[in-house]
Enzyme design. Structure first.
Site, PDB file in Angstrom:
ATOM      1  N   SER A   1       0.925  -1.188   0.040  1.00 55.32           N
ATOM      2  CA  SER A   1       0.030  -0.020  -0.062  1.00 55.32           C
ATOM      3  C   SER A   1       0.709   1.469  -0.041  1.00 55.32           C
ATOM      4  O   SER A   1       2.167   1.168   0.012  1.00 55.32           O
ATOM      5  CB  SER A   1      -0.791   0.046   1.271  1.00 55.32           C
ATOM      6  N   LYS A   2       0.338   2.440  -0.033  1.00 57.32           N
ATOM      7  CA  LYS A   2       1.086   3.781  -0.089  1.00 57.32           C
ATOM      8  C   LYS A   2       1.818   3.866   0.906  1.00 57.32           C
ATOM      9  O   LYS A   2       3.046   4.629   0.924  1.00 57.32           O
ATOM     10  CB  LYS A   2       0.019   4.656  -0.042  1.00 57.32           C
ATOM     11  N   ARG A   3       1.641   3.235   2.225  1.00 57.36           N
ATOM     12  CA  ARG A   3       2.562   3.355   3.354  1.00 57.36           C
ATOM     13  C   ARG A   3       4.075   2.712   3.079  1.00 57.36           C
ATOM     14  O   ARG A   3       4.903   3.123   3.632  1.00 57.36           O
ATOM     15  CB  ARG A   3       1.984   2.779   4.437  1.00 57.36           C
ATOM     16  N   HIS A   4       4.073   2.062   1.943  1.00 57.82           N
ATOM     17  CA  HIS A   4       5.333   1.227   1.874  1.00 57.82           C
ATOM     18  C   HIS A   4       5.965   2.116   0.645  1.00 57.82           C
ATOM     19  O   HIS A   4       7.187   1.549   0.086  1.00 57.82           O
ATOM     20  CB  HIS A   4       5.073   0.115   1.150  1.00 57.82           C
ATOM     21  N   GLY A   5       5.366   3.074   0.438  1.00 60.72           N
ATOM     22  CA  GLY A   5       6.171   4.104  -0.773  1.00 60.72           C
ATOM     23  C   GLY A   5       5.468   4.014  -2.099  1.00 60.72           C
ATOM     24  O   GLY A   5       4.188   3.917  -2.199  1.00 60.72           O
TER      25      GLY A   5
END
Length: 484
Positions: free
Chosen positions: A253-257
């Site tokens: 997801s976005k939290r991984h970049g």
């Protein structure tokens, strides 16, 4: 029977890495099995779908090297290939299900549906539709119509039935009908079909033989199988690929970049590197070779070697692969990819022949160490700025002892030099070392730090001619002022 697979994205945003991997598996299956690949645009979400996102889908697929055999731009005998252009088809089959007593019109309001949900949760049950509209009388329907309620159409989910299917990746799967949330909407109140309904109609009429998609669709499959059965359709073979995980082993997801394929394209990852990398997420060739061309991957691809374990999106491995493909690329290709990044940084504007030639020499200094092309903005910054910022910690370590003598001597030699070509600078530095009796790191490190602000990097004999005499003299003055 002809094998046919499809990739059916929704044009509601940029393509996620997981979706593009699904497209890639469909593509590899089609090319290795002699099957047809169909591109279908699922654009029935009127509020979120856009033509711009549709164009982006085409752009990303073409960039990655995924070609399709039929689609909106390649008409075939089973079109149209946009769901928004197939509404009369869905209406026909919805009416058929109503007439056969397998679906009904539902007039429930959002408030009534929320009440159903709350009651289910209060009982500790899975939230499901109560079925309150399944047995409406004609008079009740007329009253709802008089009130101005616009009905949706619900498909009847049978009670206490086990839906079984064999998955090419997951094996045998059994799901109870009681876990599916009750009678499901197949046509919304605005007349648009829902995903689970439209996909059954489209896959059947487009003669799709194999449905390859992410495992997040597993619980959609039994719903779809019930619709196949109700309409007398023969279902395709299903394959649900494992979801891609982030480094912390949770869903990517976005939290991984960066999670969208376009973000990597814009950073200067090469399509052949991304094609190679994504193909190895859940699949590996029999010989376990990792670096392969598109043609080699197609030749080696065996769908039976896709495993069910969730792969991890390892950016370091992607960087390693991309670095390999950058090294193999021509300098012209990398310069062309670097120019937009250098313009974005404000380093350059119009590129004429002389500047292009100079840029080739600059980029060549860093080409073999780039993980992705956008890194050139930081790596080559020293060549584009008038002044550099000196790291205080490095300054204390490097600009000491004989450093001032080295810099003053180098400054004098450079001021008197008419030729600062690579060969001339090589001779100048060699002569200067003998002249002042300082060699090795004690000689080269102060010069490197003074003119680049770094303690390592490309060879000085290559850097100095590209920086130019005046820029170097200015930096030498600044460095010596720091020592003072």
């Amino acid at each position: 029977m002809e094998k046919r697979v499809r990739f059916a994205p929704s044009p509601t945003g940029a393509i996620h890495i997981g979706n593009i991997r699904t497209a890639l598996f469909n593509y590899l299956f089609s090319r290795s099995e002699g099957a047809k690949l169909i591109l279908r645009i699922e654009d029935t979400d009127l509020t979120r779908s856009s033509k711009d996102f549709e164009k982006l889908i085409f752009k990303e697929l073409k960039w990655l090297g995924i070609e399709w055999d039929e689609g909106p731009d390649k008409p075939g005998q089973y079109g149209p290939y946009r769901q928004s252009e197939r509404l009369p088809i869905y209406k026909k089959y919805a009416e058929q299900l109503i007439n056969d007593g397998k679906a009904y019109r539902c007039y429930c309001t959002p408030e009534e549906l929320e009440e159903d949900r709350k009651q289910s949760v209060a009982k500790g049950d899975i939230p499901k539709y109560s079925g309150r509209c399944r047995y409406l009388t004609k008079e009740q329907e007329e009253e709802f119509i008089r009130q101005g309620r616009k009905p949706s159409i619900r498909f009847i989910i049978p009670d206490d039935e086990t839906i079984v299917f064999d998955d090419m990746i997951k094996g045998r799967i059994e799901i109870k009908s009681d876990t599916l949330g009750g009678d499901m909407i197949i046509v919304k109140s605005d007349g648009m079909p829902t995903y689970n309904f439209a996909v059954v109609i489209d896959d059947t009429l487009m003669k799709i033989s194999h449905v390859i998609r992410g495992e997040d669709h597993i619980y959609n499959t039994p719903k779809q199988l019930l619709i196949y059965k109700a309409l007398g359709f023969v279902p395709p073979t299903f394959a649900h690929a494992p979801l891609i995980l982030g480094p912390d082993r949770t869903k990517l997801s976005k939290r991984h970049g960066n999670t969208y394929i376009g973000q990597y394209r814009e950073l200067g990852y090469l399509p052949e590197a991304m094609f190679n990398f994504l193909s190895l997420l859940s699949w590996s060739p029999e010989d376990n070779v990792e670096l392969m061309s598109k043609e080699e991957i197609i030749k080696k691809f065996d769908f039976n070697r896709i495993h069910s374990a969730n792969p991890v999106f390892d950016v370091e491995k992607l960087n390693w692969m991309n670095e390999h493909y950058i090294q193999k690329s021509s300098i012209e290709r990398i310069v062309d990819l670097a120019i937009p990044h250098l313009k974005e940084a404000g380093y350059i504007d119009t590129v004429d022949d002389n500047l292009y030639k100079w840029l080739k020499d600059v980029v060549l200094l860093f080409k073999d160490g780039l993980h992705y092309v956008a890194e050139i903005k930081d790596n080559a910054k020293m060549f584009f700025v008038d002044e550099i910022d000196y790291d205080n910690q490095l300054k204390g370590e490097i600009l000491k002892g004989d450093a001032k003598n080295v810099l003053l001597s180098f400054q004098k030699e450079l001021e008197g030099a008419d030729d600062i070509s690579e060969d001339a600078i090589k001779t100048l530095l060699k002569t200067l070392q003998k002249k002042i009796g300082i060699k090795g790191k004690a000689f080269f490190m102060p010069i490197r730090f003074a003119i680049t602000g770094q303690d390592h990097g490309p060879e000085l004999i290559k850097v100095i001619p590209l920086l130019g005499k005046q820029k170097i003299l200015n930096r030498l003055n600044k460095a010596m002022n720091l020592i003072s």
